[in-house]
Design a protein around this motif. Structure first.
Motif, PDB file in Angstrom:
ATOM      1  N   LYS A 139      -8.063  -1.428  10.049  1.00 56.69           N
ATOM      2  CA  LYS A 139      -7.577  -2.721  10.523  1.00 56.69           C
ATOM      3  C   LYS A 139      -7.675  -2.815  12.045  1.00 56.69           C
ATOM      4  O   LYS A 139      -8.097  -3.849  12.588  1.00 56.69           O
ATOM      5  CB  LYS A 139      -6.119  -2.898  10.087  1.00 56.69           C
ATOM      6  CG  LYS A 139      -5.462  -4.232  10.485  1.00 56.69           C
ATOM      7  CD  LYS A 139      -4.014  -4.265  10.053  1.00 56.69           C
ATOM      8  CE  LYS A 139      -3.358  -5.599  10.380  1.00 56.69           C
ATOM      9  NZ  LYS A 139      -3.774  -6.661   9.433  1.00 56.69           N
ATOM     10  N   ALA A 140      -7.309  -1.725  12.717  1.00 54.80           N
ATOM     11  CA  ALA A 140      -7.316  -1.724  14.181  1.00 54.80           C
ATOM     12  C   ALA A 140      -8.671  -1.356  14.763  1.00 54.80           C
ATOM     13  O   ALA A 140      -8.920  -1.592  15.950  1.00 54.80           O
ATOM     14  CB  ALA A 140      -6.260  -0.745  14.698  1.00 54.80           C
ATOM     15  N   GLY A 141      -9.538  -0.756  13.956  1.00 54.67           N
ATOM     16  CA  GLY A 141     -10.837  -0.319  14.457  1.00 54.67           C
ATOM     17  C   GLY A 141     -10.744   0.869  15.396  1.00 54.67           C
ATOM     18  O   GLY A 141     -11.582   1.030  16.282  1.00 54.67           O
ATOM     19  N   ARG A 142      -9.758   1.729  15.156  1.00 52.25           N
ATOM     20  CA  ARG A 142      -9.547   2.900  16.005  1.00 52.25           C
ATOM     21  C   ARG A 142      -9.091   4.089  15.155  1.00 52.25           C
ATOM     22  O   ARG A 142      -8.569   3.902  14.063  1.00 52.25           O
ATOM     23  CB  ARG A 142      -8.480   2.618  17.071  1.00 52.25           C
ATOM     24  CG  ARG A 142      -8.874   1.564  18.093  1.00 52.25           C
ATOM     25  CD  ARG A 142      -7.678   1.132  18.917  1.00 52.25           C
ATOM     26  NE  ARG A 142      -6.967   2.271  19.501  1.00 52.25           N
ATOM     27  CZ  ARG A 142      -5.717   2.214  19.978  1.00 52.25           C
ATOM     28  NH1 ARG A 142      -5.042   1.082  19.912  1.00 52.25           N
ATOM     29  NH2 ARG A 142      -5.150   3.285  20.500  1.00 52.25           N
ATOM     30  N   LEU A 143      -9.320   5.278  15.676  1.00 50.71           N
ATOM     31  CA  LEU A 143      -8.850   6.545  15.094  1.00 50.71           C
ATOM     32  C   LEU A 143      -9.548   6.931  13.798  1.00 50.71           C
ATOM     33  O   LEU A 143      -9.209   7.943  13.189  1.00 50.71           O
ATOM     34  CB  LEU A 143      -7.327   6.528  14.869  1.00 50.71           C
ATOM     35  CG  LEU A 143      -6.459   6.296  16.108  1.00 50.71           C
ATOM     36  CD1 LEU A 143      -4.984   6.296  15.711  1.00 50.71           C
ATOM     37  CD2 LEU A 143      -6.721   7.364  17.168  1.00 50.71           C
ATOM     38  N   LEU A 144     -10.546   6.162  13.382  1.00 50.69           N
ATOM     39  CA  LEU A 144     -11.360   6.488  12.215  1.00 50.69           C
ATOM     40  C   LEU A 144     -12.711   5.805  12.363  1.00 50.69           C
ATOM     41  O   LEU A 144     -12.780   4.574  12.381  1.00 50.69           O
ATOM     42  CB  LEU A 144     -10.678   6.014  10.927  1.00 50.69           C
ATOM     43  CG  LEU A 144     -11.460   6.208   9.623  1.00 50.69           C
ATOM     44  CD1 LEU A 144     -11.694   7.682   9.346  1.00 50.69           C
ATOM     45  CD2 LEU A 144     -10.725   5.547   8.454  1.00 50.69           C
TER      46      LEU A 144
ATOM     47  N   ILE B 198       0.861  -1.186   0.000  1.00 54.44           N
ATOM     48  CA  ILE B 198       0.000   0.000   0.000  1.00 54.44           C
ATOM     49  C   ILE B 198       0.893   1.229   0.000  1.00 54.44           C
ATOM     50  O   ILE B 198       1.708   1.415   0.918  1.00 54.44           O
ATOM     51  CB  ILE B 198      -0.922   0.029   1.237  1.00 54.44           C
ATOM     52  CG1 ILE B 198      -1.748  -1.261   1.315  1.00 54.44           C
ATOM     53  CG2 ILE B 198      -1.842   1.253   1.196  1.00 54.44           C
ATOM     54  CD1 ILE B 198      -2.471  -1.440   2.629  1.00 54.44           C
ATOM     55  N   PHE B 199       0.765   2.058  -1.032  1.00 52.25           N
ATOM     56  CA  PHE B 199       1.526   3.291  -1.075  1.00 52.25           C
ATOM     57  C   PHE B 199       0.578   4.482  -0.902  1.00 52.25           C
ATOM     58  O   PHE B 199      -0.634   4.322  -0.956  1.00 52.25           O
ATOM     59  CB  PHE B 199       2.324   3.405  -2.387  1.00 52.25           C
ATOM     60  CG  PHE B 199       1.498   3.494  -3.643  1.00 52.25           C
ATOM     61  CD1 PHE B 199       1.220   4.727  -4.211  1.00 52.25           C
ATOM     62  CD2 PHE B 199       1.025   2.348  -4.278  1.00 52.25           C
ATOM     63  CE1 PHE B 199       0.471   4.829  -5.375  1.00 52.25           C
ATOM     64  CE2 PHE B 199       0.280   2.428  -5.441  1.00 52.25           C
ATOM     65  CZ  PHE B 199      -0.010   3.676  -5.999  1.00 52.25           C
ATOM     66  N   GLU B 200       1.145   5.664  -0.660  1.00 52.06           N
ATOM     67  CA  GLU B 200       0.454   6.915  -0.343  1.00 52.06           C
ATOM     68  C   GLU B 200       0.028   6.920   1.127  1.00 52.06           C
ATOM     69  O   GLU B 200      -0.723   6.053   1.592  1.00 52.06           O
ATOM     70  CB  GLU B 200      -0.738   7.182  -1.252  1.00 52.06           C
ATOM     71  CG  GLU B 200      -0.347   7.613  -2.647  1.00 52.06           C
ATOM     72  CD  GLU B 200       0.455   8.924  -2.663  1.00 52.06           C
ATOM     73  OE1 GLU B 200       0.134   9.836  -1.883  1.00 52.06           O
ATOM     74  OE2 GLU B 200       1.397   9.023  -3.468  1.00 52.06           O
ATOM     75  N   SER B 201       0.511   7.935   1.831  1.00 53.69           N
ATOM     76  CA  SER B 201       0.354   7.967   3.288  1.00 53.69           C
ATOM     77  C   SER B 201      -1.098   8.024   3.735  1.00 53.69           C
ATOM     78  O   SER B 201      -1.469   7.414   4.740  1.00 53.69           O
ATOM     79  CB  SER B 201       1.126   9.152   3.874  1.00 53.69           C
ATOM     80  OG  SER B 201       0.652  10.383   3.343  1.00 53.69           O
ATOM     81  N   GLY B 202      -1.955   8.741   3.002  1.00 53.87           N
ATOM     82  CA  GLY B 202      -3.362   8.794   3.387  1.00 53.87           C
ATOM     83  C   GLY B 202      -4.024   7.438   3.291  1.00 53.87           C
ATOM     84  O   GLY B 202      -4.780   7.025   4.177  1.00 53.87           O
ATOM     85  N   ALA B 203      -3.734   6.712   2.216  1.00 58.39           N
ATOM     86  CA  ALA B 203      -4.292   5.365   2.058  1.00 58.39           C
ATOM     87  C   ALA B 203      -3.772   4.431   3.138  1.00 58.39           C
ATOM     88  O   ALA B 203      -4.520   3.578   3.651  1.00 58.39           O
ATOM     89  CB  ALA B 203      -3.940   4.820   0.672  1.00 58.39           C
ATOM     90  N   ILE B 204      -2.511   4.581   3.508  1.00 59.12           N
ATOM     91  CA  ILE B 204      -1.940   3.749   4.569  1.00 59.12           C
ATOM     92  C   ILE B 204      -2.632   4.022   5.890  1.00 59.12           C
ATOM     93  O   ILE B 204      -2.977   3.088   6.635  1.00 59.12           O
ATOM     94  CB  ILE B 204      -0.426   3.988   4.676  1.00 59.12           C
ATOM     95  CG1 ILE B 204       0.285   3.467   3.424  1.00 59.12           C
ATOM     96  CG2 ILE B 204       0.146   3.318   5.925  1.00 59.12           C
ATOM     97  CD1 ILE B 204       1.750   3.868   3.336  1.00 59.12           C
ATOM     98  N   LEU B 205      -2.855   5.284   6.216  1.00 64.30           N
ATOM     99  CA  LEU B 205      -3.514   5.620   7.487  1.00 64.30           C
ATOM    100  C   LEU B 205      -4.928   5.055   7.546  1.00 64.30           C
ATOM    101  O   LEU B 205      -5.359   4.536   8.578  1.00 64.30           O
ATOM    102  CB  LEU B 205      -3.535   7.134   7.677  1.00 64.30           C
ATOM    103  CG  LEU B 205      -2.204   7.784   8.034  1.00 64.30           C
ATOM    104  CD1 LEU B 205      -2.321   9.302   8.002  1.00 64.30           C
ATOM    105  CD2 LEU B 205      -1.714   7.318   9.401  1.00 64.30           C
ATOM    106  N   ILE B 206      -5.664   5.147   6.452  1.00 62.10           N
ATOM    107  CA  ILE B 206      -7.024   4.588   6.431  1.00 62.10           C
ATOM    108  C   ILE B 206      -6.971   3.073   6.609  1.00 62.10           C
ATOM    109  O   ILE B 206      -7.747   2.498   7.390  1.00 62.10           O
ATOM    110  CB  ILE B 206      -7.729   4.961   5.113  1.00 62.10           C
ATOM    111  CG1 ILE B 206      -7.967   6.474   5.048  1.00 62.10           C
ATOM    112  CG2 ILE B 206      -9.054   4.201   4.971  1.00 62.10           C
ATOM    113  CD1 ILE B 206      -8.405   6.969   3.685  1.00 62.10           C
ATOM    114  N   HIS B 207      -6.061   2.424   5.928  1.00 61.34           N
ATOM    115  CA  HIS B 207      -5.917   0.967   6.045  1.00 61.34           C
ATOM    116  C   HIS B 207      -5.619   0.571   7.492  1.00 61.34           C
ATOM    117  O   HIS B 207      -6.254  -0.352   8.037  1.00 61.34           O
ATOM    118  CB  HIS B 207      -4.800   0.485   5.127  1.00 61.34           C
ATOM    119  CG  HIS B 207      -4.463  -0.958   5.296  1.00 61.34           C
ATOM    120  ND1 HIS B 207      -5.165  -1.974   4.680  1.00 61.34           N
ATOM    121  CD2 HIS B 207      -3.486  -1.572   6.051  1.00 61.34           C
ATOM    122  CE1 HIS B 207      -4.651  -3.134   5.034  1.00 61.34           C
ATOM    123  NE2 HIS B 207      -3.631  -2.931   5.850  1.00 61.34           N
TER     124      HIS B 207
END
Length: 204
Positions: A75-80, A62-71
């Motif tokens: 995945k963790a079910g937190r911060l979004l 997964i590239f691009e920092s925004g996409a990484i943060l969403i992923h």
């Protein structure tokens, strides 16, 4: 296992901070950007824009920092938030960082400190300086009425934006004009996960 390829830049720092906040098991591989490691074929195959950060999770690159943060947040079910208006609000502030803050602050930094900084390009410094001050003003107005960017909860929008706005000392800004931003920066700087993530981006 999650593997993060990164470097000590604002875009790299926001992913190490997020991984620490989300407490996801991972390993970090630091790239030497000055040596051009981001252009090596094995890395470029995974990151077609030859940029860090790059995350590999269960074989998925997964590239691009925004996409990484969403992923990572999903995945963790937190911060979004999972859905609805609350999720949309976080994503709006996240994409403001990706689309406006990173490019504009990055350009101002380059014309102040990059190899093209001498002789000084006054027109570029004025243009990007004006836009950066405007952006800090947008965040000042927001944070004067809200503890966090996306309402009442700390989120990936805050994590994405913090390393960039924290670079004000390199941009020639007078932070006395942005007291709410300054207070927000300090609150995030004191979070244990922020301290761990910043150290990790430096290879410490």
């Amino acid at each position: 296992m999650i593997t993060l390829y990164t470097a000590d830049t604002p875009n790299g720092q926001k992913i190490t901070i997020a991984l620490q906040e989300l407490e996801l098991a991972h390993e970090v591989r630091l790239l030497d950007l000055n040596a051009g490691q981001q252009h090596q074929p094995d890395f470029a195959t995974m990151s077609p824009n030859h940029k860090i950060p790059l995350l590999v999770d269960d074989g998925q690159a997964i590239f691009e920092s925004g996409a990484i943060l969403i992923h990572l947040a999903d995945k963790a079910g937190r911060l979004l938030p999972k859905d609805g208006a609350a999720r949309s609000e976080v994503l709006q502030w996240l994409f403001m960082q990706v689309g406006s803050v990173g490019p504009m602050l990055g350009q101002l930094w380059w014309f102040r400190h990059g190899v093209c900084a001498a002789p000084r390009n006054e027109q570029a410094l004025e243009r990007y300086g004006r836009e950066v001050r405007r952006l800090y003003g947008v965040y000042e107005q927001r944070l004067a009425s809200s503890a966090w960017l996306a309402g009442g909860s700390y989120s990936i929008a805050d994590i994405a934006t913090w390393p960039w706005l924290a670079s004000h000392h390199e941009l020639g800004l007078d932070m006395a004009e942005y007291p709410a931003v300054s207070a927000w920066l300090e609150r995030i700087a004191q979070r244990p996960a922020t301290k761990r993530g910043m150290a990790q981006a430096k290879g410490q």
